[in-house]
Design a protein around this motif. Structure first.
Motif, short mmCIF file in Angstrom:
data_model
loop_
_atom_site.label_atom_id
_atom_site.label_comp_id
_atom_site.label_asym_id
_atom_site.label_seq_id
_atom_site.Cartn_x
_atom_site.Cartn_y
_atom_site.Cartn_z
N GLN A 64 0.85 -1.18 0.00
CA GLN A 64 0.00 0.00 0.00
C GLN A 64 0.88 1.23 0.00
O GLN A 64 1.81 1.33 0.80
N THR A 66 0.81 5.16 0.78
CA THR A 66 -0.09 6.06 1.49
C THR A 66 0.63 7.31 1.97
O THR A 66 1.79 7.27 2.36
N THR A 75 -8.20 2.21 4.04
CA THR A 75 -7.57 1.02 3.47
C THR A 75 -6.68 0.35 4.50
O THR A 75 -6.68 -0.88 4.64
N LEU A 174 -1.54 -0.55 -3.71
CA LEU A 174 -2.88 -0.07 -3.39
C LEU A 174 -2.80 1.43 -3.17
O LEU A 174 -1.92 1.90 -2.44
#
Length: 306
Positions: A64, A66, A75, A174
């Motif tokens: 991920q 972020t 998430t 992600l």
């Protein structure tokens, strides 16, 4: 990070061309364009949690990315819950790009999430060779985002991201992007594949800001205190402002400027061109320096002769 080479034939046949790369920049995951279209049409009918469940069993080397925006935090919370469901399964680690210009509230939030989600590993990447803002400015000058915005995006965000992808052998990421954020994101797909072969999954693409906010409240997800002060999308302090009720979420980013993305989600060809221009500039500077040395030597010779 090595240079990624693509063939025209592979671009025609697949969603991306990493299979044609001689450097192996990303683990080879081949998704043809028809398959990509099918996956997106199917995933659009699933909840974000189900999309994440599918991602966990479908993609190796999945991370991920972020900046601890509100969607990314949702998430992160979902990933933590999934990890608790299957503790023996590999976790999905997170990557945070610390530009050295984040709000203090954002940095405080990073520490809060570390404590809240100890089962999610966080990898922090900073501009190369810099640990502090002072070191960054000593290397690149003050207010680089004003004097050379493209260079700032490259050294503060794009290069660290590419270094992270290379170090961690990332195949898919992600992201926290959503269609309701506005700007260029209205047509966002669940799965995208960029020009370098990196697979990007946007599990909350279909959610509204209200849905994200509701999830945060209902699940007691830690969030950035700036959201309570009129901010909806938070980036660097020098390019982020609160937004009005009638404005879209990202209207407070680079307000008054034409740009809407920092470079990480722009076409990489733009940055390939930028790097080429920087290299040409470097070569020109070296040539100029060499000519100046030659001229200086000639001047010295003339003085000696006289």
């Amino acid at each position: 990070m090595g240079v990624h080479r693509e063939s025209e034939a592979s671009n025609l046949e697949s969603g991306y061309a990493s299979g044609a790369s001689s450097t192996g920049a990303f683990p080879q995951i081949i998704i043809t364009k028809p398959h990509l279209k099918f996956l997106n049409s199917t995933l659009n009918n699933l909840s974000p949690m189900d999309i994440l469940r599918w991602c966990k069993i479908s993609f190796p080397n999945l991370y991920q990315t972020t900046a601890f925006g509100i969607t990314g935090l949702v998430t992160l919370d979902m990933l933590s819950k999934l990890q608790a469901e299957t503790p023996s399964a590999p976790s999905i680690d997170a990557i945070f790009l610390d530009t050295l210009y984040h709000f203090q509230e954002t940095l405080d939030l990073v520490e809060k999430t570390r404590q809240r989600y100890p089962n999610v590993n966080l990898h922090v990447y900073k501009p190369e060779g810099c640990e502090t803002t002072e070191e960054f400015e000593a290397k690149h000058g003050q207010e680089l985002w004003k004097t050379n915005a493209d260079l700032y995006d490259w050294v503060a965000k794009v290069e660290p991201a590419q270094r992270a992808y290379s170090d961690l052998n990332v195949a898919a990421v992600l992201t926290g992007r959503r269609r309701s954020q506005g700007a260029k994101r209205e047509s966002l797909e669940i799965i995208e594949i960029d020009e370098a072969g990196l697979i990007k999954i946007n599990p909350l693409a279909a959610w509204s800001f209200k849905q994200v906010n509701d999830y945060v409240r209902e699940n007691n997800v830690p969030y950035n205190e700036l959201l309570d002060r009129g901010y909806k999308s938070v980036g660097d302090w020098h390019s982020t402002e609160p937004v009005g009720e009638a404005e879209d979420e990202r209207s407070g980013r680079w307000k008054g400027q034409a740009k809407t993305e920092c470079g990480i989600h722009n076409k990489r060809s733009k940055y390939a061109q930028f790097l080429m221009e920087m290299e040409q500039k470097r070569q020109q500077e070296e040539l100029t320096s060499a000519l100046e040395k030659v001229q200086a030597s000639k001047n010295e010779a003339v003085v000696v002769a006289v």
